[in-house]
Enzyme design. Structure first.
Site, mmCIF file in Angstrom:
data_model
loop_
_atom_site.group_PDB
_atom_site.id
_atom_site.type_symbol
_atom_site.label_atom_id
_atom_site.label_comp_id
_atom_site.label_asym_id
_atom_site.label_seq_id
_atom_site.Cartn_x
_atom_site.Cartn_y
_atom_site.Cartn_z
ATOM 1 N N ILE A 256 0.900 -1.156 0.000
ATOM 2 C CA ILE A 256 0.000 0.000 0.000
ATOM 3 C C ILE A 256 0.939 1.206 0.000
ATOM 4 O O ILE A 256 1.453 1.604 1.048
ATOM 5 C CB ILE A 256 -0.925 0.016 1.228
ATOM 6 C CG1 ILE A 256 -1.821 -1.227 1.234
ATOM 7 C CG2 ILE A 256 -1.782 1.282 1.244
ATOM 8 C CD1 ILE A 256 -2.788 -1.303 2.409
ATOM 9 N N PRO A 257 1.226 1.763 -1.171
ATOM 10 C CA PRO A 257 2.368 2.674 -1.361
ATOM 11 C C PRO A 257 2.160 4.104 -0.865
ATOM 12 O O PRO A 257 2.116 5.057 -1.652
ATOM 13 C CB PRO A 257 2.555 2.642 -2.880
ATOM 14 C CG PRO A 257 1.172 2.457 -3.405
ATOM 15 C CD PRO A 257 0.485 1.538 -2.424
ATOM 16 N N CYS A 258 2.117 4.273 0.450
ATOM 17 C CA CYS A 258 1.935 5.617 0.992
ATOM 18 C C CYS A 258 3.148 6.506 0.752
ATOM 19 O O CYS A 258 3.078 7.727 0.940
ATOM 20 C CB CYS A 258 1.588 5.564 2.480
ATOM 21 S SG CYS A 258 2.729 4.592 3.482
ATOM 22 N N HIS A 259 4.267 5.911 0.313
ATOM 23 C CA HIS A 259 5.432 6.730 -0.042
ATOM 24 C C HIS A 259 5.168 7.578 -1.288
ATOM 25 O O HIS A 259 5.910 8.522 -1.565
ATOM 26 C CB HIS A 259 6.665 5.839 -0.270
ATOM 27 C CG HIS A 259 6.507 4.848 -1.385
ATOM 28 N ND1 HIS A 259 5.942 3.605 -1.208
ATOM 29 C CD2 HIS A 259 6.840 4.919 -2.701
ATOM 30 C CE1 HIS A 259 5.946 2.948 -2.349
ATOM 31 N NE2 HIS A 259 6.476 3.715 -3.279
#
Length: 349
Positions: free
Chosen positions: A317-320
């Site tokens: 879950i690419p919150c970056h």
């Protein structure tokens, strides 16, 4: 922590010059002239003493602007389990119903001291605790299939039913008879180019993927167990195996979309926010404002940022990929330098 004691700096520098394996993972050396950091055994040309500084963790080296050396690959090799540790783990997995003693390890030329130090540093527990968790997990699985508690206890090597019951209750939270509705969260460890990570999964899917040095990780574990009415035990399942393979492919630049199933306990709003994050394409970024607008909550920027911060499944879950105004790198639990690295990795792949 930056090492400032002169005697320790001299010791580490000698270890660097002599490529001493016993210092791998003990320090990380930042080379000011190249902006890379290395481990003790790096084969690259040795820098002068005045051009280096020593750190005690990968995160500190990254936070101070250093990037991993392409020769010694410190983020991979410093945290990879040594051969003796891998053999000890294999021994546990091959003999899930037997307690492996220090004497048995010595007979196989495995140092109990090396095993003990590695588990304490890498898992935050002793090797014996690791074994107990593994055995209790196997016992739990057999009980769920309907096996008698007494037979299970003695099959798992326990000398008394009371001893088995005490350990089982301590780890699972309930006695064997009252644990039919209890869930198990399995935890394993993987090594990445940005350092080691913990991965957790239930029967439904991966529920946590975090760097081991993530702040407040213990609270995340506690919250996860509470939300799922589950206990965390050492182990592996198909979701963990799949995630490990996909994460490795991601870091190799071969994967842009993850297929592994996830379980994300949280509020309805949090899951909406996390779902929005998953829709951000590989190599792209959006701001918190844009994210709020995408979920039709344009004024809920702070709430969105807070929900992002509660994401337990990094990278997948690419919150970056969510950044601040004007491209500012903000709000990443793994550290800003890791966030920059991930975005550069995706841009260059």
């Amino acid at each position: 922590m930056l090492i400032t004691e002169n005697d320790k700096i001299e010791l580490y520098y000698r270890a660097l010059l002599e490529r001493k394996e016993s210092f791998v993972g003990i320090f990380f050396v930042g080379v000011k002239t190249t902006s890379v950091f290395c481990i003790a055994t790096c084969r690259a040309r040795k820098p002068k003493l005045e051009n280096v500084e020593f750190y005690t963790s990968i995160k500190e080296a990254l936070d101070n602007g250093y990037r991993p050396c392409k020769i010694c690959k410190p983020t991979e090799n410093a945290n990879k389990a040594p051969d003796q540790v891998e053999r000890a783990i294999a021994l546990v997995q091959q003999n899930p119903k037997e307690k492996i003693t220090d004497n048995q390890l010595r007979k196989l030329a495995i140092s109990p001291n090396i095993i003990r130090r590695w588990f304490k540093k890498s898992y935050g527990m002793t090797f014996q605790s690791y074994q107990r968790m593994y055995r209790i997990n196997n016992a739990f699985q057999e009980l769920k299939k309907g096996k008698n508690a007494t037979h299970t206890a003695f099959d798992m090597g326990y000398e008394s039913l009371s001893g088995f019951g005490y350990t089982f209750k301590k780890m699972i939270g309930n006695s064997p008879k009252k644990s039919s509705d209890k869930k198990i969260i399995l935890i394993d460890r993987l090594t990445t180019p940005l350092g080691p990570m913990f991965i957790c999964a239930t029967e439904k899917g991966v529920c946590l993927l975090e760097f081991v040095d993530r702040q407040l990780l213990e609270k995340e574990f506690e919250d996860l167990q509470k939300r799922l009415n589950a206990s965390i035990l050492v182990g592996n399942n198909k979701h963990i195996k799949q995630a490990k393979r996909e994460v490795a492919e991601y870091f190799e630049g071969k994967r842009k979309v993850f297929d592994v199933l996830l379980e994300t306990p949280g509020t309805e709003f949090q899951n909406i926010v996390w779902g929005c994050i998953k829709e951000i394409k590989y190599g792209e970024t959006i701001t918190y404002q844009q994210q709020a607008e995408r979920i039709c909550k344009p004024k809920a920027i702070r709430a969105v940022a807070s929900a992002n911060g509660c994401n337990r499944i990094s990278i997948i879950i690419p919150c970056h990929r969510v950044i601040g105004k004007n491209g500012n790198m903000t709000g990443y639990s793994g550290g800003i330098e890791r966030k920059k690295w991930l975005l550069t990795h995706e841009k260059d792949s």
